[in-house]
Structures are given as structure tokens and as C-alpha cells.
Scaffold this motif. Structure first.
Motif, PDB file in Angstrom:
ATOM      1  N   ILE A 132       0.958  -1.173   0.015  1.00 62.11           N
ATOM      2  CA  ILE A 132       0.067   0.068  -0.003  1.00 62.11           C
ATOM      3  C   ILE A 132       0.755   1.129   0.111  1.00 62.11           C
ATOM      4  CG2 ILE A 132      -0.333  -0.042   2.666  1.00 62.11           C
ATOM      5  CD1 ILE A 132      -3.441   0.966   1.822  1.00 62.11           C
ATOM      6  N   SER A 133       0.589   2.162  -0.703  1.00 57.09           N
ATOM      7  CA  SER A 133       1.142   3.388  -0.797  1.00 57.09           C
ATOM      8  C   SER A 133       0.798   4.602   0.042  1.00 57.09           C
ATOM      9  CB  SER A 133       1.357   3.894  -2.390  1.00 57.09           C
ATOM     10  OG  SER A 133      -0.137   4.166  -2.502  1.00 57.09           O
ATOM     11  N   GLY A 136      -2.485   5.148  -1.043  1.00 54.18           N
ATOM     12  CA  GLY A 136      -3.586   4.210  -0.582  1.00 54.18           C
ATOM     13  C   GLY A 136      -4.078   4.481   0.924  1.00 54.18           C
ATOM     14  N   ILE A 157      -4.704   4.550  -6.896  1.00 53.10           N
ATOM     15  CA  ILE A 157      -4.096   3.337  -7.723  1.00 53.10           C
ATOM     16  C   ILE A 157      -2.954   3.720  -8.263  1.00 53.10           C
ATOM     17  CG2 ILE A 157      -4.546   1.856  -9.834  1.00 53.10           C
ATOM     18  CD1 ILE A 157      -6.018   0.991  -7.345  1.00 53.10           C
ATOM     19  N   ALA A 160       0.068   3.971  -6.199  1.00 54.35           N
ATOM     20  CA  ALA A 160       0.777   2.657  -6.126  1.00 54.35           C
ATOM     21  C   ALA A 160       1.356   2.540  -7.325  1.00 54.35           C
ATOM     22  CB  ALA A 160      -0.336   1.750  -5.746  1.00 54.35           C
ATOM     23  N   GLN A 165       4.306  -0.673  -6.827  1.00 53.84           N
ATOM     24  CA  GLN A 165       4.052  -1.528  -6.007  1.00 53.84           C
ATOM     25  C   GLN A 165       3.232  -2.784  -6.800  1.00 53.84           C
ATOM     26  OE1 GLN A 165       1.906   0.656  -2.878  1.00 53.84           O
ATOM     27  NE2 GLN A 165       3.823   0.629  -1.622  1.00 53.84           N
ATOM     28  N   PHE A 167      -0.318  -5.443  -6.874  1.00 48.27           N
ATOM     29  CA  PHE A 167      -1.623  -5.149  -6.503  1.00 48.27           C
ATOM     30  C   PHE A 167      -2.231  -6.312  -5.990  1.00 48.27           C
ATOM     31  CE2 PHE A 167      -0.691  -1.408  -8.927  1.00 48.27           C
ATOM     32  CZ  PHE A 167      -1.538  -0.667  -8.379  1.00 48.27           C
ATOM     33  N   ASN A 171      -3.677  -3.075  -1.808  1.00 47.75           N
ATOM     34  CA  ASN A 171      -3.584  -2.570  -3.191  1.00 47.75           C
ATOM     35  C   ASN A 171      -5.038  -3.304  -4.004  1.00 47.75           C
ATOM     36  OD1 ASN A 171      -2.017  -0.218  -2.901  1.00 47.75           O
ATOM     37  ND2 ASN A 171      -0.087  -1.525  -3.421  1.00 47.75           N
TER      38      ASN A 171
END
Ligand code: C5P
Ligand code: C5P
Ligand code: ZN
Length: 446
Positions: A132-133, A136, A157, A160, A165, A167, A171
Motif C-alpha cells: 500500500i502506498s 492508498g 491506484i 501505487a 507496488q 496489486f 492495493n
């Protein structure tokens, strides 16, 4: 990992953050200058405005003492301070701020946080480097403020994707919600921006292919496949031929990340003014690097005023990244456990390091050092496989930077540092030594 329990815990933290935010009339927002930071700022600013909470936002390249001084000078006593995509690793620095603080971040927490709430996946047992960013995490908080903020999922999205990252897990959950709400659509193909296929292949640094930057080779490649025109207009057979040909090119050296980054699901952001996620990420990263923070943020706020200018800038910026990667190819050295280069006046050290580890030698993390005037900036990148074997670049760069009087940090798979001029060799030697300890059995494949 039990995702449901961990996600529930993260949502509880997000709820606590939302409860605090909603008590305020004015908020000071500080976020990072890359695609993840700008989309984080875009999410929180829209969520705040929808609740009639005013904000003053600043975008910064890194969170250091000068940022804290700026916050102290420009924030009213009764305002809330929100840090997005930063703040977990700088507990000591931000503890000088006397206002209440909320940190919405995905970097590894260091020290005792002075924040009233720290919303961070690491404290609920989820690796924020991949799952997760910052955007996120910020999206989770915005959803606790108001479920109608689901329309902001496209920005989460994009953040990320900007942070390279994966998914699955968190995510994956955001993506599923976004698709269900028709905020995001998915199509299959080559994961690059829209536009004339020959041009896009020429200037796009990722996927980095043996034809990247070379218009003649690209023309031959496309001729052979019988493909021309805009990438978004290719029919399914043409898309399949293109992705198969790219997969073949990647089969020799590239890491699994490189294949994932090249071929598969392309996210179409139905609510954003730039719908192809790779275009949006390139534009935002360019705005960040060029210090056009207002331009980047306004695009996240769906303002088209500067969009064409930003698109042109993004193409020029990507051309220069490709040139820098090519220049870097001739400067590579190898330590016992890392690949590295030490350059001057080179941009895009992050992309250079990422390209080397993903496309050239996935067996060794790569460290790119760049001296510009009296500042030496370092970017280091690894792969998921190396992290699985024990690599932690964040630790390695932080410790090596400390040794030479600089500072560093970030994620296990991707981290950065600033070090004093003249210390590059000593710094590299220390990183090499620490990484060799982290990856003890790493020996070259015969
Ligand atoms: O600021 P932040 O921590 O979120 O930035 C992470 C950086 O690391 C981004 O520039 C992202 O592209 C990079 N990254 C990478 N390879 C990965 C994961 C992240 O180059 N596997
Ligand atoms: O600058 P770069 O893109 O290489 O940064 C990679 C990661 O390292 C980012 O997460 C960034 O926030 C972090 N970083 C850091 N301290 C620095 C430089 C970068 O924590 N001095
Ligand atoms: Zn981030």
C-alpha cells in the motif's frame, strides 16, 4: 498474514485519523513531490474540501528540518498538520512541531512518533514497500471521512503504480473496490502511456528494452510485427503480437518485476483528467522533479488548465531519463554485493538504479550516486526476490549515510540518501559491506 484482520486494524487507525481531521476548520498539508505524494495530496485536499475544511498544502522533496521550520512559520496554533507519504521515518524532526499532527504514510516507522495518529501499514503487520502506498493510506482515511470519496480511488491506484507496488492484498482491495464502483477499468496489454506506438516506445523508460531510445530499431521492430498507429487503437491481435514480442525481449535478463511492469493489466482511471495510469504517473513525477507542484496538484484536482504543458514536459523528461540510463550503462561498477555508479550532474538516479536491477542484473541491488553542486544524492533499488533473501536497503542506506554524516532511509526494496560531497566512495563501501551481511550466500550464478 490475515489480511482481513490487518486491514481492519488499518481502517481503525484511518477512522481515528478521520475523527481528528473532522474536528478542524483548517489543515496544513505537507506531502512528497513524487506521483505517490502528489496523488496523496490530491486525495486529502478533495476530501477536506468536500467537508468544508480549508487547507494550505505544500509539496516538498524530502522531510527535513527546513520543512519543519516552514511548518512552524506558516501554521496557525489551532491548525492540524497532516504529513502524507512521509513522516514515519522522521519522528525526531517533526516532534518540534507543537500543533497536533496526523501522519498518513507507508515508510517504516523510526522512533516514537509525536503524531496523534500514525496511519501506517507497518504497524499493523503489512509491508508498506509493496502492498500500500501513501495515496492508498490517504484513500483509506478519505473513505472513513465519507464513503462517497470512492471516486478518489483512481488517485490511490496511480500512487501505487508510481511507487512500483504490487496489486495483491491492500492495493488489490482498493483496486477491486475501484473497479466495482466503475472508477477504474482494466484492459490488458503493454503497460505504457497512450499515443503513437513508435514514439511512446522511444521515450518510455519502463519497460527498458534493447530498442528503447532508438527510433530506427523501433521502426524495424514494429515493421516486423506489422504494427503502427496509436497504442490505444491497436486491435486485440496486434496487442497480443506486441506483448509477446516484448515478453521475448525480456526473457533473457529481466527480473520478474520487469515482466510485471511491462505486460498485464493496464488501469484506466475513469474519473481523472488523464485516464491512462502510466501517463498520469509520468506527468506527476515530472511535475515533482521540475518543482511545478501547483501544476501537479491541480491535475490531481481535475483542472485541465496546464495539462497540455504538463504532457509536453513529461515527454521531454522521459527522453532525458532514457538518455541518463544509457549514459549510466558505461559507468557501472561492481562491489562484492552491489552494482553501483558514481556520477555528476546525472538526473533520475532512482530510474537508473531501478533499470539496472530490473533489466540488467537482478542478482545485485543497484546504488546510483549523483553529485550536483554541493549535494550528493543516492538512490538504491532491489527486487522482491532479493528482499525475500534478506535485503533491506533502507537500513543499509541509513546506516551508511550516518557513518559519513548524511541521512537516508526509505523502503527495503527502494531507498535513498543525501550525503556530504567527497564521501561517496566510503559510503558505497559501507553499503556494500552491510548488503553483503544481509545477503550472505549471494554468489554469482555460474
Ligand atoms: O517516496 P516513496 O517512498 O513512496 O518512493 C518510493 C520510490 O521507490 C518510488 O520512486 C518508486 O518508484 C521506487 N520503487 C522502486 N522499485 C520498487 C518499489 C519502489 O523503484 N520495487
Ligand atoms: O530519492 P529516491 O526516489 O531514491 O528515494 C527512494 C525512497 O527513499 C523514498 O521512499 C524516499 O522517501 C526515501 N528517502 C529517504 N531519505 C532520503 C532520500 C530518500 O528516506 N534522504
Ligand atoms: Zn510513497
Amino acid at each position: 498474514m490475515n489480511l482481513n484482520i490487518e486491514m481492519q486494524k488499518l481502517k481503525e487507525l484511518a477512522r481515528e485519523a478521520a475523527d481528528i481531521i473532522e474536528k478542524y476548520e483548517h489543515v496544513r498539508v505537507i506531502s512528497h513531490n513524487d506521483a505517490d505524494g502528489l496523488t496523496s495530496a490530491g486525495i486529502i485536499c478533495q476530501a477536506l474540501l468536500r467537508q468544508d475544511i480549508r487547507y494550505h498544502t505544500s509539496i516538498v522533496p524530502r522531510l527535513d528540518k527546513s520543512v519543519v521550520d516552514m511548518v512552524k512559520e506558516t501554521t496557525a496554533d489551532d491548525d492540524l498538520v497532516i504529513f502524507c507519504d512521509m513522516g514515519s521515518g522522521q519522528s525526531d524532526i517533526i516532534s518540534e512541531i507543537k500543533q497536533e499532527i496526523v501522519v498518513l504514510d507507508h515508510h517504516v516507522p523510526v522512533g516514537e512518533s509525536p503524531a496523534k495518529v500514525l496511519v501506517n501499514p507497518h504497524i499493523v503487520g503489512i509491508d508498506g514497500a509493496m502492498h500500500i502506498s501513501g495515496s492508498g493510506v490517504t484513500f483509506f482515511v478519505s473513505m472513513e471521512m465519507e464513503p462517497a470519496n470512492i471516486d478518489l480511488a483512481g488517485l490511490a491506484i496511480a500512487g501505487a503504480v508510481g511507487d512500483k507496488q504490487i496489486f495483491s492484498t491492500l492495493n488489490g482491495h482498493i483496486l477491486e473496490e475501484a473497479v466495482n464502483a466503475e472508477v477504474v477499468s482494466i484492459k490488458k496489454g503493454l503497460k505504457i502511456g497512450d499515443g503513437d506506438i513508435a514514439k511512446v516506445l522511444e521515450y518510455t523508460p519502463e519497460p527498458y528494452l534493447d530498442i528503447t531510445g532508438d527510433s530506427e530499431k523501433i521502426a524495424q521492430f514494429l515493421d516486423f510485427l506489422g504494427i503502427e498507429g496509436k497504442i490505444e487503437d491497436l486491435n486485440p491481435d496486434q496487442t497480443k503480437a506486441l506483448t509477446s514480442a516484448v515478453a521475448l525481449k525480456l526473457a533473457k535478463n529481466a527480473s520478474p518485476e520487469a515482466v510485471d511492469a511491462a505486460i498485464g493489466d493496464i488501469y484506466i482511471l475513469n474519473n481523472e483528467i488523464v485516464s491512462n495510469v502510466y501517463d498520469l504517473v509520468a506527468i506527476l513525477n515530472t511535475c515533482g522533479k521540475a518543482e511545478k507542484y501547483g501544476m501537479g496538484l491541480s491535475i490531481c484536482l481535475k483542472d485541465k488548465t496546464h495539462l497540455e504543458e504538463a504532457r509536453d514536459m513529461a515527454i521531454s523528461h522521459q527522453i532525458s531519463i532514457v538518455e541518463n540510463i544509457k549514459k549510466g550503462m558505461d559507468m557501472v561498477k561492481e562491489g562484492k554485493s552491489i552494482g553501483y555508479l558514481i556520477g555528476t550532474d546525472m538526473e533520475s538516479t532512482g530510474m537508473i538504479a531501478s533499470t539496472f536491477v530490473r533489466y540488467v542484473n537482478p542478482d545485485m541491488p543497484f546504488v546510483a550516486v549523483n553529485q550536483v553542486d554541493d549535494l550528493v544524492k543516492v538512490s538504491a533499488r532491489g527486487t522482491r526476490a532479493l528482499v525475500g533473501k534478506g535485503l533491506d536497503l533502507s537500513f543499509a542506506l541509513r546506516e551508511a549515510a550516518k557513518l559519513v554524516g548524511g541521512e537516508g532511509g526509505g523502503h527495503n526494496v527502494a531507498s535513498g540518501a543525501s550525503i556530504p560531497p567527497g564521501t561517496a566512495e566510503q559510503f558505497i563501501a559501507k553499503v556494500d559491506e552491510i548488503v553483503a551481511e544481509q545477503l550472505p550466500k549471494q554468489e554469482k550464478a555460474e
